[in-house]
Structure formats: structure tokens, C-alpha cells
Design an enzyme around this catalytic site. Structure first.
Site, short mmCIF file in Angstrom:
data_model
loop_
_atom_site.label_atom_id
_atom_site.label_comp_id
_atom_site.label_asym_id
_atom_site.label_seq_id
_atom_site.Cartn_x
_atom_site.Cartn_y
_atom_site.Cartn_z
N ARG A 95 -2.28 -5.28 6.62
CA ARG A 95 -1.52 -6.06 5.66
C ARG A 95 -2.05 -7.51 5.64
O ARG A 95 -2.35 -8.08 6.70
CB ARG A 95 -0.02 -6.10 6.02
CG ARG A 95 0.74 -4.87 5.59
CD ARG A 95 0.91 -4.78 4.07
NE ARG A 95 1.65 -3.60 3.67
CZ ARG A 95 1.11 -2.42 3.33
NH1 ARG A 95 -0.20 -2.25 3.35
NH2 ARG A 95 1.86 -1.42 2.94
N GLU A 155 -0.78 -10.34 -2.93
CA GLU A 155 -1.45 -9.45 -3.88
C GLU A 155 -0.68 -9.41 -5.21
O GLU A 155 0.55 -9.45 -5.18
CB GLU A 155 -1.51 -8.03 -3.29
CG GLU A 155 -2.36 -7.99 -2.04
CD GLU A 155 -2.33 -6.63 -1.33
OE1 GLU A 155 -1.74 -5.68 -1.88
OE2 GLU A 155 -2.91 -6.53 -0.24
N HIS A 199 -7.05 -3.59 -2.47
CA HIS A 199 -6.07 -2.70 -1.81
C HIS A 199 -6.28 -1.24 -2.25
O HIS A 199 -5.39 -0.64 -2.87
CB HIS A 199 -4.64 -3.17 -2.11
CG HIS A 199 -3.64 -2.64 -1.12
ND1 HIS A 199 -2.52 -3.34 -0.74
CD2 HIS A 199 -3.58 -1.48 -0.43
CE1 HIS A 199 -1.81 -2.62 0.12
NE2 HIS A 199 -2.46 -1.48 0.33
P1 NAP Z 1 1.45 3.12 12.99
O1 NAP Z 1 1.03 4.48 13.43
O2 NAP Z 1 2.89 2.74 13.09
O3 NAP Z 1 0.56 2.06 13.76
C1 NAP Z 1 0.84 0.71 13.81
C2 NAP Z 1 0.31 0.17 15.12
O4 NAP Z 1 0.51 -1.25 15.15
C3 NAP Z 1 1.02 0.76 16.33
O5 NAP Z 1 0.06 1.20 17.22
C4 NAP Z 1 1.83 -0.40 16.90
O6 NAP Z 1 1.85 -0.30 18.34
C5 NAP Z 1 1.04 -1.61 16.42
N1 NAP Z 1 1.91 -2.79 16.26
C6 NAP Z 1 3.06 -2.87 15.55
N2 NAP Z 1 3.59 -4.09 15.67
C7 NAP Z 1 2.77 -4.79 16.49
C8 NAP Z 1 2.79 -6.11 17.01
N3 NAP Z 1 3.79 -6.96 16.73
N4 NAP Z 1 1.79 -6.50 17.83
C9 NAP Z 1 0.79 -5.65 18.16
N5 NAP Z 1 0.70 -4.38 17.69
C10 NAP Z 1 1.69 -3.96 16.87
O7 NAP Z 1 1.08 2.91 11.44
P2 NAP Z 1 -0.18 3.48 10.64
O8 NAP Z 1 0.18 4.73 9.95
O9 NAP Z 1 -1.37 3.46 11.53
O10 NAP Z 1 -0.32 2.31 9.53
C11 NAP Z 1 -0.58 1.00 9.95
C12 NAP Z 1 -0.48 0.02 8.78
O11 NAP Z 1 -1.62 0.16 7.94
C13 NAP Z 1 0.69 0.21 7.83
O12 NAP Z 1 1.87 -0.36 8.36
C14 NAP Z 1 0.21 -0.49 6.57
O13 NAP Z 1 0.61 -1.84 6.60
C15 NAP Z 1 -1.31 -0.40 6.67
N6 NAP Z 1 -1.87 0.47 5.62
C16 NAP Z 1 -2.74 -0.06 4.70
C17 NAP Z 1 -3.29 0.75 3.74
C18 NAP Z 1 -4.25 0.22 2.73
O14 NAP Z 1 -4.34 0.80 1.65
N7 NAP Z 1 -4.97 -0.84 3.03
C19 NAP Z 1 -2.94 2.10 3.67
C20 NAP Z 1 -2.07 2.60 4.63
C21 NAP Z 1 -1.54 1.79 5.60
P3 NAP Z 1 3.09 -0.89 19.20
O15 NAP Z 1 4.33 -0.37 18.55
O16 NAP Z 1 2.85 -0.40 20.58
O17 NAP Z 1 2.97 -2.38 19.10
C1 8YV Z 2 -0.62 2.04 -0.79
C2 8YV Z 2 -0.50 1.24 1.63
O1 8YV Z 2 -1.63 1.51 -1.58
O2 8YV Z 2 0.51 3.15 2.57
C3 8YV Z 2 0.40 1.93 2.60
O3 8YV Z 2 1.00 1.22 3.43
O4 8YV Z 2 -0.71 0.09 1.73
C4 8YV Z 2 -1.20 2.02 0.59
O5 8YV Z 2 -1.41 3.35 0.94
C5 8YV Z 2 0.61 1.31 -1.13
O6 8YV Z 2 1.65 1.54 -0.29
C6 8YV Z 2 1.00 1.71 -2.55
O7 8YV Z 2 2.04 0.94 -2.98
#
Ligand code: NAP
Ligand code: 8YV
Length: 336
Positions: free
Chosen positions: A243, A272, A290
Site C-alpha cells: 500500500r 491514488e 496499481h
Molecule cells: P497477509 O497475509 O495478511 O500479510 C500481511 C503481512 O504483513 C503479515 O505477515 C503481517 O505479519 C505483516 N504486518 C502487518 N502489520 C504489520 C506491521 N505493523 N508491521 C510489520 N509487519 C506487519 O496479507 P496478504 O494477502 O499477503 O496481502 C498483503 C497486502 O498486500 C494487502 O493488505 C494489500 O494492502 C496488498 N495488496 C496489494 C495488491 C496490489 O494490487 N498491489 C494486491 C493485493 C494485495 P504480522 O501480523 O506478524 O505483523
Molecule cells: C485490487 C488490491 O486492485 O487486493 C488488494 O488489496 O490492492 C488489489 O488486488 C484492489 O483491491 C481493487 O480495488
């Protein structure tokens, strides 16, 4: 996940009203129209919620910000189904306290987003976006080959900020490149052999490549700051697929301009779709709008999981993928 005898679309839910503020993925829209009594409003604004809407709505399908005021304006609301694994746009702590379930779309997008992180890493390190421009602008034929890049993956050590579902998928790919991996989370992850650092700045000090896959929360706000970038060092590469709010973008733009770090690859931004001009102007930054999960395949899977959550909640009283802040919420917690 739902058990095998459960069929998401078999329940008769036409008496259940779901609110759709703003837009939805076409697959979400199709299934909402087929399965539910759907009410649409232009945006999630309590001023647009009439008494008649407030009296009917039990679920929200969300691809937009859902704040506490919107939750409070809907006394019969039971569930908010978010499109996306990141649910920073939904006030989940308030929903949890109000007895409202919040769901997200984990797992179905993990591999797609990890692929995009690797694309950003290679683009940033090897300047592939600039080499392509060189070709497209006729410079290869006119002036000769694109320059050799100072950056290489060889010899790098990769740090992952947020070793969760996507972070681990990124790590698996980085392992295949033969590079050592370290990470920072709030808690050490069991069953992985990567070096753990209890602070982000310490992680940055011990790697030269930092990939952020952390969620947007009050705790992670601007966590990647000037100190972290300084610790990453002049050979440093920063990739953000998590993010935009987790980064101090002014500090990042300064670090790219003055050589504090070498390069960056960014898919996400604080405000964004607006991207700071200083990042757009940075020749050592590769920027994407994104698109981490943005394929037809993965977005359809996200849409299906979003609607499966609504169908499961209203037909079986259980969410498929509840977020941790609302895992305790039971059906019937909010009667209005
Ligand atoms: P997840 O499995 O919940 O992983 C998040 C990780 O972040 C966990 O390992 C957590 O570990 C760590 N974390 C949370 N808060 C923290 C803090 N304050 N300090 C240090 N580490 C912390 O989630 P995910 O499915 O991998 O997704 C992660 C993120 O990717 C989403 O929340 C979203 O924002 C982003 N994302 C972006 C896209 C894109 O299109 N660019 C798409 C999908 C997701 P601990 O709880 O042990 O801290
Ligand atoms: C999407 C994302 O683009 O899953 C997330 O957290 O950032 C992306 O997969 C977004 O959520 C669509 O609104």
C-alpha cells in the site's frame, strides 16, 4: 472454504437487500443482480442513504471507502464484502465493534500479485522500462545498444516487509533467483528459514533490496521513511506492491534524486490515482497504476469470492473469508 455440498448460487436470497455504492467488477454485478435485491447509490455517502434504503439494506458490496458514518447509517447492516485482500478502505475495527462482519478476498490473488512484484523488481534493477523506451524511440538503430546497467540482481540480499500470503509467494520466487532472504513482521513466522528482524530499519540495514508487501494500517503509515531508505543504502532498491500509505513518498522522491538509494519500483501510491510529480520525474523509478492483481482471471476469482461471502453469510450464517477484526461477529449480532 465452504463445504462441498454447499452451492453458492442455490439459495433464494432475493429478499435480501445488498447496497452497491459506486462501481463493481462486472462478475460481482452480474451475480449480485441474479441473487439479491440490489440497490445502487453513486458513492458511499450517508447523505445518499434514504430512510427507505436504511430500512432495507443488510449487506454492502464494496470497492470503495466504507467509513464509520456509513456503517452507522445502516441499522440492519450485517456484512461488508470487500473486493480486494487489502481492506484498509473499510473501517473494520468500527464494524467489529458494531457487530458487522467484514470480508476480503485473500489467496485467490496471491500468485498474480507476487508475479507483479518480481516484474517491478527486475524492471527497477535492470532498467528494462528505459531500455524499451530506447528501442521505441529509435535510439538502438540510431545510437547503438542501450547502456550496461549498474544494477543487477547478482549478489543482492532481499528483505521482505510483510511476510504474509503474498510476501511468502514473493520469497519463493526470490529463492528461485538464488538470493538470500530476510523479513520484518510484528511476529516471527514459524516454519521459514529466512532471517527475521524485529524492526524495519534493522532489516533495511541488513539488505540492499526491500520489497514491501505490508498492509495499510495506522501502524504501517509512512513506515518506509528517510531512516529506512538511508539504511538501505546507495545500492538500494525499493519495491512497493503493498500500500502507498506505508511509504513517506517525499522522502522516497528525495532518496531517489540524491542517490540515497539506487532505484524503486512502485505499484501503489498514497493518494491514488494521483502520483507525486517528483516520482513521475524520477528516471530511476518504474511506476505502475496499481495493477498487481489486474488480470481477467484473477479479478474474476476475486469477484466470485466477494459474492460467495455474501451468499454464504445470508444462506448459511457464515462468512467464507472474514477479516481478523470481525472474526468474532456471529450472525444475528446486529438486529438493527
Ligand atoms: P497477509 O497475509 O495478511 O500479510 C500481511 C503481512 O504483513 C503479515 O505477515 C503481517 O505479519 C505483516 N504486518 C502487518 N502489520 C504489520 C506491521 N505493523 N508491521 C510489520 N509487519 C506487519 O496479507 P496478504 O494477502 O499477503 O496481502 C498483503 C497486502 O498486500 C494487502 O493488505 C494489500 O494492502 C496488498 N495488496 C496489494 C495488491 C496490489 O494490487 N498491489 C494486491 C493485493 C494485495 P504480522 O501480523 O506478524 O505483523
Ligand atoms: C485490487 C488490491 O486492485 O487486493 C488488494 O488489496 O490492492 C488489489 O488486488 C484492489 O483491491 C481493487 O480495488
Amino acid at each position: 472454504m465452504p463445504n462441498q455440498t454447499w452451492r453458492p448460487d442455490l439459495a433464494d436470497l432475493k429478499s435480501v437487500t445488498v447496497l452497491l455504492p459506486g462501481n463493481a467488477h462486472p462478475q460481482t454485478l452480474k451475480r449480485l443482480e441474479e441473487n439479491f435485491d440490489l440497490v445502487r447509490i453513486e458513492r458511499a455517502d450517508p447523505a445518499l442513504i434514504t430512510e427507505e434504503i436504511a430500512a432495507r439494506v443488510k449487506g454492502i458490496s464494496a470497492m470503495t471507502r466504507i467509513d464509520a458514518a456509513t456503517i452507522d447509517a445502516l441499522p440492519h447492516l450485517e456484512i461488508i464484502a470487500n473486493f480486494g485482500v487489502g481492506y484498509d478502505a473499510v473501517d473494520a475495527p468500527h464494524a467489529g465493534k458494531s457487530g458487522v462482519m467484514v470480508t476480503n478476498t485473500p489467496d485467490v490473488l496471491t500468485e498474480e500479485v507476487a508475479d507483479t512484484a518480481i516484474a517491478l523488481l527486475l524492471n527497477a534493477v535492470r532498467e528494462l522500462y528505459r531500455a524499451e523506451e530506447w528501442l521505441r524511440h529509435g535510439k538502438w538503430a540510431g545510437q547503438g545498444p542501450y547502456r550496461l546497467t549498474a544494477g543487477t540482481l547478482r549478489g543482492r540480499k532481499v528483505g521482505i516487509f510483510g511476510l504474509g500470503r503474498i510476501g511468502k509467494a514473493v520469497a519463493r520466487r526470490v529463492e528461485a533467483f538464488g538470493l538470500p532472504i530476510a523479513y520484518h513482521n510484528r511476529r516471527e513466522v514459524e516454519g521459514v528459514s529466512y532471517d527475521y528482524y524485529p524492526s524495519l530499519v534493522e532489516l533495511a540495514r541488513n539488505v540492499d533490496t526491500l520489497i514491501s508487501v505490508a498492509p495499510g494500517t495506522p501502524e504501517t503509515d509512512k513506515a518506509v521513511n528517510a531512516d529506512v531508505l538511508q539504511a538501505l543504502g546507495s545500492d538500494g532498491v525499493f519495491v512497493n506492491i503493498g500500500r502507498g500509505t506505508t511509504v513517506d513518498e517525499d522522502a522516497l522522491a528525495r532518496a531517489l534524486a540524491d542517490g540515497t538509494i539506487m532505484a524503486a519500483g512502485l505499484d501503489v501510491f498514497e493518494k491514488e490515482p494521483h502520483v507525486p510529480q517528483a516520482l513521475i520525474d524520477a528516471p530511476n523509478a518504474t511506476l505502475l497504476p496499481h495493477v498487481g492483481s489486474a488480470t481477467v482471471h484473477t479479478r474474476k476469482a476475486m469477484a466470485d469470492l466477494q459474492v460467495d461471502n455474501l451468499v454464504s453469510w445470508f444462506s448459511r450464517g457464515e462468512a467464507v473469508t472474514p477479516v481478523p477484526e470481525t472474526r468474532h461477529v456471529a450472525k444475528g449480532a446486529r438486529q438493527g
